[in-house]
Design an enzyme around this catalytic site. Structure first.
Site, PDB file in Angstrom:
ATOM      1  N   ARG A 156       9.699  20.995  -7.713  1.00 56.14           N
ATOM      2  CA  ARG A 156       9.046  19.531  -7.363  1.00 56.14           C
ATOM      3  C   ARG A 156      10.229  18.315  -7.330  1.00 56.14           C
ATOM      4  NH1 ARG A 156       6.030  22.803 -11.069  1.00 56.14           N
ATOM      5  NH2 ARG A 156       3.580  23.749 -10.460  1.00 56.14           N
ATOM      6  N   LYS A 197      11.670   9.337   4.465  1.00 58.46           N
ATOM      7  CA  LYS A 197      10.716  10.630   5.130  1.00 58.46           C
ATOM      8  C   LYS A 197      11.675  11.823   5.334  1.00 58.46           C
ATOM      9  CE  LYS A 197       7.568   7.465   8.365  1.00 58.46           C
ATOM     10  NZ  LYS A 197       7.296   7.576   9.285  1.00 58.46           N
ATOM     11  N   GLU A 250      17.576   4.217  18.818  1.00 59.67           N
ATOM     12  CA  GLU A 250      17.124   3.915  17.450  1.00 59.67           C
ATOM     13  C   GLU A 250      17.812   2.217  16.955  1.00 59.67           C
ATOM     14  OE1 GLU A 250      15.065   4.880  15.715  1.00 59.67           O
ATOM     15  OE2 GLU A 250      14.796   6.814  16.806  1.00 59.67           O
ATOM     16  N   LYS A 284      15.407  -1.865   8.041  1.00 54.56           N
ATOM     17  CA  LYS A 284      14.474  -1.087   7.895  1.00 54.56           C
ATOM     18  C   LYS A 284      14.115  -0.992   5.949  1.00 54.56           C
ATOM     19  CE  LYS A 284      13.457   3.896   8.000  1.00 54.56           C
ATOM     20  NZ  LYS A 284      13.854   5.399   9.047  1.00 54.56           N
ATOM     21  N   GLU A 286       4.061   4.314   4.169  1.00 54.34           N
ATOM     22  CA  GLU A 286       3.731   4.247   6.053  1.00 54.34           C
ATOM     23  C   GLU A 286       2.353   3.537   5.740  1.00 54.34           C
ATOM     24  OE1 GLU A 286       4.240   6.324   9.801  1.00 54.34           O
ATOM     25  OE2 GLU A 286       5.817   6.717   9.210  1.00 54.34           O
ATOM     26  N   ARG A 303       5.261  -0.138   7.914  1.00 55.94           N
ATOM     27  CA  ARG A 303       6.116   0.865   8.626  1.00 55.94           C
ATOM     28  C   ARG A 303       6.173   1.372   9.471  1.00 55.94           C
ATOM     29  NH1 ARG A 303       8.808   4.699   4.365  1.00 55.94           N
ATOM     30  NH2 ARG A 303      10.451   6.008   5.894  1.00 55.94           N
ATOM     31  N   ASN A 339       7.405   3.056  14.126  1.00 52.01           N
ATOM     32  CA  ASN A 339       7.260   4.480  15.447  1.00 52.01           C
ATOM     33  C   ASN A 339       7.356   3.805  16.958  1.00 52.01           C
ATOM     34  OD1 ASN A 339       7.062   6.698  13.360  1.00 52.01           O
ATOM     35  ND2 ASN A 339       5.493   5.736  12.739  1.00 52.01           N
ATOM     36  N   HIS A 361       7.805   6.641  19.463  1.00 52.05           N
ATOM     37  CA  HIS A 361       8.282   7.621  18.937  1.00 52.05           C
ATOM     38  C   HIS A 361       6.625   8.689  19.645  1.00 52.05           C
ATOM     39  CE1 HIS A 361      11.430   6.018  16.964  1.00 52.05           C
ATOM     40  NE2 HIS A 361      11.442   7.304  16.183  1.00 52.05           N
ATOM     41  N   HIS A 398       7.922  12.085  21.049  1.00 50.72           N
ATOM     42  CA  HIS A 398       7.926  13.197  20.442  1.00 50.72           C
ATOM     43  C   HIS A 398       7.036  14.208  21.362  1.00 50.72           C
ATOM     44  CE1 HIS A 398       8.220  11.248  15.585  1.00 50.72           C
ATOM     45  NE2 HIS A 398       9.307  11.666  16.420  1.00 50.72           N
ATOM     46  N   HIS A 404      16.552  13.251  20.629  1.00 52.24           N
ATOM     47  CA  HIS A 404      15.596  12.397  19.966  1.00 52.24           C
ATOM     48  C   HIS A 404      15.246  10.965  20.467  1.00 52.24           C
ATOM     49  CE1 HIS A 404      12.374  10.552  16.872  1.00 52.24           C
ATOM     50  NE2 HIS A 404      13.527   9.919  16.745  1.00 52.24           N
TER      51      HIS A 404
END
Length: 361
Positions: free
Chosen positions: A122, A144, A186, A228, A238, A242, A246, A249, A253, A266
């Site tokens: 966990r 993330k 990026e 960031k 997010e 935040r 993206n 993205h 994606h 990417h």
């Protein structure tokens, strides 16, 4: 001006980002914010032959018990099978709840290792040692983690914050030119979404950055990490601002998924995605055409693509977007802009407008 920077990511899950030439070869001297003695060093077949032995020796000299787990390099390894293999390595070493995973690699390694750390018992600690520019300025910062499944990118994942991020810009010299360029997509994204002055600086420093001039490179990495860090501290999960990170993205994606994560990388996909988002912003919100043209010129200086490959069907890309994590019950959500440095969230975008933004000029 210095090539060494330290950035604090505040909040409940606070940690430091250290940017220093040669940092990966001085880990025995670092003040690691973990009490673990058991470390699992996760890397890939590109990075491990170059750096794993040095990093492992540094950590062992500091008194850690270090096991090494190596995955095949590439986005295709960011999957359930690789995740299970990391979990099996943790089990084989008898990892306790106070163990720690150290991710030595690019975004694939960091995302996969972080997700394994989030799931083992966990949640155990992990540390990021990013070796790609893309990972240094983006995926290693912010917590993330996740893996891909055939339906889409990063659809399995968790927020799990690192205990430290140690960035050594010197490792970028061993990257293939295509991977360097992917990282600069990026970097450019940060200027495009929220800092027009940084975008202008990138335009003036493109040649120095392409050559990995140390001072300019460290400054670019630090600027992105600071931006960031500020956003993540204000919105760690997010739920608001935040999401601006993206930018490009949703389109990007979809391109990656449509190519089964085996075509454009990417950064290349995000570069195209930013141009599509800028074009969408023009048609719907009157964003300046000149700013999209500046974006396209800057991306081209770093040998990045700006158009969707002709063989990709926009309708199929749209279908992938509907599975994107940024979609909600109101429909597709995009990060758009009102010009360079002025990104914002737009919801309920019609399919026809999205398809139009993907057409070649």
């Amino acid at each position: 001006m210095t090539a060494t920077h330290r950035i604090r990511v505040g909040g409940v899950h606070a940690y430091d980002i250290v940017i220093a030439p040669g940092a990966h070869a001085q880990l025995s001297d670092a003040q690691w914010p973990i009490k673990a003695k058991q470390l699992l060093l996760v890397s890939d077949t590109n990075v491990a032959p170059i750096y794993a032995a040095t990093v492992q020796a540094q950590l062992q000299s500091a008194g850690y018990e270090v096991s090494l787990h190596v995955i095949e390099a590439g986005e295709q390894s960011k999957n359930l099978a690789s995740f299970e293999s990391v979990i099996q390595s943790l089990a084989a070493m008898g990892a306790r709840r106070d163990a720690c995973i150290v991710a030595l690699g690019g975004g694939v390694v960091g995302d996969l290792a972080g997700f394994a750390a989030a799931c083992w018992m966990r949640g155990i600690h992990f540390v990021q040692l990013p070796t790609s520019l893309l990972a240094m300025v983006d995926s290693s910062v912010g917590g993330k983690t996740g893996i891909d499944i055939p339906a889409g990118k990063n659809l399995l994942g968790a927020f799990h914050f690192p205990r430290a991020v140690v960035i050594d810009p010197e490792v970028l010299t061993t990257l293939p030119l295509r991977e360097r360029a992917a990282g600069f997509a990026e970097v450019i994204k940060y200027g495009a979404l929220g800092d027009a002055g940084f975008f202008t600086w990138l335009e003036s420093q493109a040649s120095a950055l392409c050559a990995l001039e140390p001072i300019a490179t460290a400054r670019a990495i630090a600027a992105c990490c600071q931006m960031k860090a500020d956003i993540v501290e204000a919105d760690p999960f997010e739920r608001g601002k935040r999401a601006l990170l993206n930018f490009g993205h949703t389109f990007g994606h979809a391109i990656e998924a449509a190519q089964a994560f085996g075509g454009l990388n990417h950064g290349e996909a995000v570069a195209i995605g930013m141009c599509c988002a800028a074009k969408l912003s023009e048609s719907l919100f009157g964003a300046p055409v000149q700013d999209r043209q500046r974006l396209e010129r800057l991306l081209a200086q770093f040998a990045l693509p700006t158009r969707i490959p002709a063989e990709l069907d926009p309708a199929k890309l749209l279908a992938h977007m509907r599975l994107d994590k940024k979609a909600d019950r109101n429909g597709l959500r995009f990060i758009v802009w009102d010009g360079i440095g002025q990104a914002r969230i737009a919801e309920g975008i019609a399919d026809a407008d999205v398809l139009e933004a993907m057409k070649a000029d």
